[in-house]
Design a protein around this motif. Structure first.
Motif, PDB file in Angstrom:
ATOM      1  N   GLY A 135      13.304   3.310   3.788  1.00 46.42           N
ATOM      2  CA  GLY A 135      13.664   2.266   3.732  1.00 46.42           C
ATOM      3  C   GLY A 135      12.995   1.388   2.536  1.00 46.42           C
ATOM      4  O   GLY A 135      13.553   0.568   1.802  1.00 46.42           O
ATOM      5  N   LEU A 136      11.729   1.437   2.411  1.00 45.92           N
ATOM      6  CA  LEU A 136      11.076   0.898   1.435  1.00 45.92           C
ATOM      7  C   LEU A 136      11.276   1.608   0.091  1.00 45.92           C
ATOM      8  O   LEU A 136      11.364   0.759  -1.031  1.00 45.92           O
ATOM      9  N   ALA A 137      11.308   2.677  -0.033  1.00 50.63           N
ATOM     10  CA  ALA A 137      11.690   3.515  -1.329  1.00 50.63           C
ATOM     11  C   ALA A 137      13.085   3.192  -1.751  1.00 50.63           C
ATOM     12  O   ALA A 137      13.300   2.692  -2.933  1.00 50.63           O
ATOM     13  N   ALA A 138      14.149   3.201  -0.751  1.00 53.85           N
ATOM     14  CA  ALA A 138      15.549   2.803  -1.175  1.00 53.85           C
ATOM     15  C   ALA A 138      15.400   1.426  -1.698  1.00 53.85           C
ATOM     16  O   ALA A 138      16.318   1.148  -2.509  1.00 53.85           O
ATOM     17  N   GLY A 139      14.644   0.350  -0.888  1.00 53.62           N
ATOM     18  CA  GLY A 139      15.027  -0.865  -1.311  1.00 53.62           C
ATOM     19  C   GLY A 139      14.244  -1.152  -2.965  1.00 53.62           C
ATOM     20  O   GLY A 139      15.046  -2.022  -3.725  1.00 53.62           O
ATOM     21  N   THR A 140      13.212  -0.599  -3.028  1.00 56.39           N
ATOM     22  CA  THR A 140      12.604  -0.799  -4.322  1.00 56.39           C
ATOM     23  C   THR A 140      13.176  -0.048  -5.475  1.00 56.39           C
ATOM     24  O   THR A 140      13.308  -0.520  -6.471  1.00 56.39           O
ATOM     25  N   HIS A 182       0.797  -1.281   0.065  1.00 55.83           N
ATOM     26  CA  HIS A 182      -0.103  -0.041   0.139  1.00 55.83           C
ATOM     27  C   HIS A 182       0.930   1.354  -0.076  1.00 55.83           C
ATOM     28  O   HIS A 182       0.438   2.093  -0.857  1.00 55.83           O
ATOM     29  N   ASP A 183       1.896   1.308   0.897  1.00 54.67           N
ATOM     30  CA  ASP A 183       2.672   2.503   0.973  1.00 54.67           C
ATOM     31  C   ASP A 183       3.327   2.814  -0.241  1.00 54.67           C
ATOM     32  O   ASP A 183       3.609   3.742  -0.867  1.00 54.67           O
ATOM     33  N   LEU A 184       3.987   1.530  -0.841  1.00 57.49           N
ATOM     34  CA  LEU A 184       4.605   1.705  -2.135  1.00 57.49           C
ATOM     35  C   LEU A 184       3.775   2.272  -3.302  1.00 57.49           C
ATOM     36  O   LEU A 184       4.193   2.991  -4.034  1.00 57.49           O
ATOM     37  N   ARG A 185       2.633   1.900  -3.302  1.00 58.37           N
ATOM     38  CA  ARG A 185       1.549   2.620  -4.208  1.00 58.37           C
ATOM     39  C   ARG A 185       1.299   4.085  -4.005  1.00 58.37           C
ATOM     40  O   ARG A 185       1.360   4.847  -4.806  1.00 58.37           O
ATOM     41  N   ALA A 186       1.563   4.279  -2.729  1.00 56.81           N
ATOM     42  CA  ALA A 186       1.202   5.777  -2.107  1.00 56.81           C
ATOM     43  C   ALA A 186       2.491   6.454  -2.668  1.00 56.81           C
ATOM     44  O   ALA A 186       2.467   7.612  -3.095  1.00 56.81           O
ATOM     45  N   LEU A 187       3.806   6.008  -2.586  1.00 52.30           N
ATOM     46  CA  LEU A 187       4.997   6.606  -2.840  1.00 52.30           C
ATOM     47  C   LEU A 187       4.715   7.050  -4.316  1.00 52.30           C
ATOM     48  O   LEU A 187       5.326   8.054  -4.841  1.00 52.30           O
ATOM     49  N   SER A 215       1.696   9.521  -5.212  1.00 50.88           N
ATOM     50  CA  SER A 215       1.755  10.855  -5.004  1.00 50.88           C
ATOM     51  C   SER A 215       2.878  11.715  -5.714  1.00 50.88           C
ATOM     52  O   SER A 215       3.033  12.818  -5.749  1.00 50.88           O
ATOM     53  N   ALA A 216       3.779  10.852  -6.483  1.00 51.09           N
ATOM     54  CA  ALA A 216       4.850  11.617  -7.258  1.00 51.09           C
ATOM     55  C   ALA A 216       4.494  12.195  -8.562  1.00 51.09           C
ATOM     56  O   ALA A 216       3.436  11.882  -8.963  1.00 51.09           O
ATOM     57  N   LEU A 217       5.104  13.233  -8.857  1.00 51.67           N
ATOM     58  CA  LEU A 217       4.815  14.042 -10.102  1.00 51.67           C
ATOM     59  C   LEU A 217       4.977  13.028 -11.302  1.00 51.67           C
ATOM     60  O   LEU A 217       6.040  12.185 -11.124  1.00 51.67           O
ATOM     61  N   PRO A 218       4.487  13.420 -12.225  1.00 51.52           N
ATOM     62  CA  PRO A 218       4.953  12.535 -13.577  1.00 51.52           C
ATOM     63  C   PRO A 218       6.417  12.614 -13.684  1.00 51.52           C
ATOM     64  O   PRO A 218       7.051  13.700 -13.565  1.00 51.52           O
ATOM     65  N   MET A 219       7.162  11.577 -14.181  1.00 50.84           N
ATOM     66  CA  MET A 219       8.597  11.687 -14.111  1.00 50.84           C
ATOM     67  C   MET A 219       8.917  11.242 -15.669  1.00 50.84           C
ATOM     68  O   MET A 219       8.520  10.398 -16.118  1.00 50.84           O
ATOM     69  N   GLN A 220       9.583  12.288 -15.952  1.00 51.04           N
ATOM     70  CA  GLN A 220      10.218  12.413 -17.549  1.00 51.04           C
ATOM     71  C   GLN A 220      11.451  12.118 -17.734  1.00 51.04           C
ATOM     72  O   GLN A 220      12.263  12.521 -16.550  1.00 51.04           O
ATOM     73  N   PRO A 223      10.273  11.086  -2.682  1.00 50.84           N
ATOM     74  CA  PRO A 223      11.074  10.038  -2.489  1.00 50.84           C
ATOM     75  C   PRO A 223      11.528   9.605  -3.800  1.00 50.84           C
ATOM     76  O   PRO A 223      13.068   9.309  -3.944  1.00 50.84           O
ATOM     77  N   PHE A 224      10.910   8.779  -4.683  1.00 52.43           N
ATOM     78  CA  PHE A 224      11.195   8.089  -5.963  1.00 52.43           C
ATOM     79  C   PHE A 224      11.954   8.942  -6.913  1.00 52.43           C
ATOM     80  O   PHE A 224      12.793   8.746  -7.564  1.00 52.43           O
ATOM     81  N   GLU A 225      11.369  10.258  -6.742  1.00 48.47           N
ATOM     82  CA  GLU A 225      12.143  11.323  -7.623  1.00 48.47           C
ATOM     83  C   GLU A 225      13.556  11.625  -7.340  1.00 48.47           C
ATOM     84  O   GLU A 225      14.670  11.728  -7.984  1.00 48.47           O
ATOM     85  N   ILE A 226      13.547  11.704  -6.027  1.00 52.09           N
ATOM     86  CA  ILE A 226      14.762  12.065  -5.370  1.00 52.09           C
ATOM     87  C   ILE A 226      15.850  10.927  -5.809  1.00 52.09           C
ATOM     88  O   ILE A 226      17.203  11.150  -6.213  1.00 52.09           O
ATOM     89  N   LEU A 227      15.265   9.482  -5.723  1.00 50.35           N
ATOM     90  CA  LEU A 227      16.220   8.446  -5.995  1.00 50.35           C
ATOM     91  C   LEU A 227      16.617   8.465  -7.610  1.00 50.35           C
ATOM     92  O   LEU A 227      17.748   8.041  -7.770  1.00 50.35           O
ATOM     93  N   LEU A 228      15.558   8.824  -8.359  1.00 49.28           N
ATOM     94  CA  LEU A 228      15.763   8.566  -9.855  1.00 49.28           C
ATOM     95  C   LEU A 228      17.105   9.893  -9.969  1.00 49.28           C
ATOM     96  O   LEU A 228      17.929   9.417 -10.894  1.00 49.28           O
ATOM     97  N   CYS A 229      16.796  10.956  -9.408  1.00 51.70           N
ATOM     98  CA  CYS A 229      17.976  12.184  -9.655  1.00 51.70           C
ATOM     99  C   CYS A 229      19.312  11.468  -9.136  1.00 51.70           C
ATOM    100  O   CYS A 229      20.567  11.683 -10.055  1.00 51.70           O
ATOM    101  N   ALA A 230      19.431  10.894  -8.127  1.00 50.34           N
ATOM    102  CA  ALA A 230      20.540  10.209  -7.512  1.00 50.34           C
ATOM    103  C   ALA A 230      21.289   9.220  -8.218  1.00 50.34           C
ATOM    104  O   ALA A 230      22.406   8.983  -8.551  1.00 50.34           O
ATOM    105  N   PHE A 231      20.364   8.132  -8.651  1.00 52.90           N
ATOM    106  CA  PHE A 231      20.817   7.086  -9.487  1.00 52.90           C
ATOM    107  C   PHE A 231      21.103   7.375 -11.085  1.00 52.90           C
ATOM    108  O   PHE A 231      22.224   6.906 -11.555  1.00 52.90           O
TER     109      PHE A 231
END
Lengths: 196, 196
Positions: free
Chosen positions: B144-149, A178-183, A186-191, B79-87
């Motif tokens: 932890g969840l965002a980093a792992g996935t 559920h949290d993964l989905r929320a993450l 909530s994120a903006l579209p990533m291009q 968080p996932f956008e931050i990770l994409l930037c870093a990766f």
């Protein structure tokens, strides 16, 4: 395996886990494990090739069960929903066996040789899950991506359950997905914009 | 390290990679690597503790660079956008160094001892990334969840880039994060309903 063989095997696993907790993996010999399990060392090596494998029993069964759970998840589910179904089934064994699962997890976490073995096993299981998704018709690349990230979420849930046993593993697992989905939602579209 | 030391180190890495490709990791000795690099065996062990480590150089630098990239990603990102930037930043080194990165990846993939070492390194880097997210104020569990996935998606992209070099690693990386998002937003809401 005759009943006495299965008993000895379980006693060896329990004895190894206890000794690894008490004095550390590196300081424990196969002979000590055998002695505590009240068998001789030859019996240890008839059951397990080395000190590591004694904590990694039943991998082929686990792999087969995971693949079957993916295959048998209801029709019409998206890949992550299929994975959640399969992981919830697989997690029941861990949950029902917490008196063994928890100390095992903790010993592995602090023992590099065991941790490496565990990670290699997880990579092998992740590949199996990806393969099972493909057999359901999921695109090759998407199946690998979903299996890898879904497995990471599963392991995150197991860690959370070890740290916080007030909730069951099933609850932690559903929460992680559920949290993964929320993450993501909530994120903006990533291009694929170039970086400067 | 004086320039001659850095040169010897690079030659040792190149020689090891070539020998592992030609005759396999298990069949290669430190002495053979040293001979091909035109140094003596003592020099090998001054640079690397063992045959595995010769392919895992610069881990502490990579860890620091990843953590810094997470810290320096623009404000206001999820968080996932931050990770994409870093990766994406971290991936540039892999991409610019493809003549070494690609055979190294392939040798590791077929050598269990190296694969275990790689997975352990990845777990350590994933922990660092989670820690860097927490330092930006991301909730402990979510980090932890965002980093792992996120790490799993990154590795998926590297594999795709090895398999299909027609596209650059940056393109594969952006695609993996995009696909992950698509996998989630297409899924039905997942609830923690009991299973029967």
């Amino acid at each position: 395996m005759p009943r006495s063989g299965a008993d000895a095997r379980r006693r060896l696993q329990q004895a190894a886990l206890e000794l690894y907790q008490e004095q550390g993996f590196d300081q424990t010999t196969a002979a000590e494990i055998a002695a505590r399990a009240a068998v001789n060392e030859r019996t240890f090596f008839r059951h397990f090739p080395d000190k590591r494998e004694v904590l990694f029993d039943g991998e082929a069964d686990l792999r087969a069960a995971l693949m079957q759970a993916v295959a048998e998840a209801p029709e019409g589910l998206e890949p992550f929903e299929i994975l959640l179904c399969a992981f919830r089934k697989s997690a029941r064994n861990l949950e029902n066996n917490r008196p063994f699962s928890e100390p095992r997890w903790k010993v592995i976490a602090v023992t590099p040789a065991l941790r490496e073995r565990e990670l290699a096993k997880h990579a092998w299981l992740t590949d199996a899950v990806a393969q099972a998704l493909r057999q359901r018709g999921v695109d090759h690349g998407m199946a690998g991506l979903a299996a890898g990230t879904g497995w990471a979420a599963y392991q995150h849930a197991v860690q959370a359950w070890i740290d916080d046993p007030a909730d069951g593993l099933d609850t932690h697992l559903c929460r992680a997905f559920h949290d993964l989905r929320a993450l993501f939602t909530s994120a903006l579209p990533m291009q694929a914009r170039p970086e400067h």
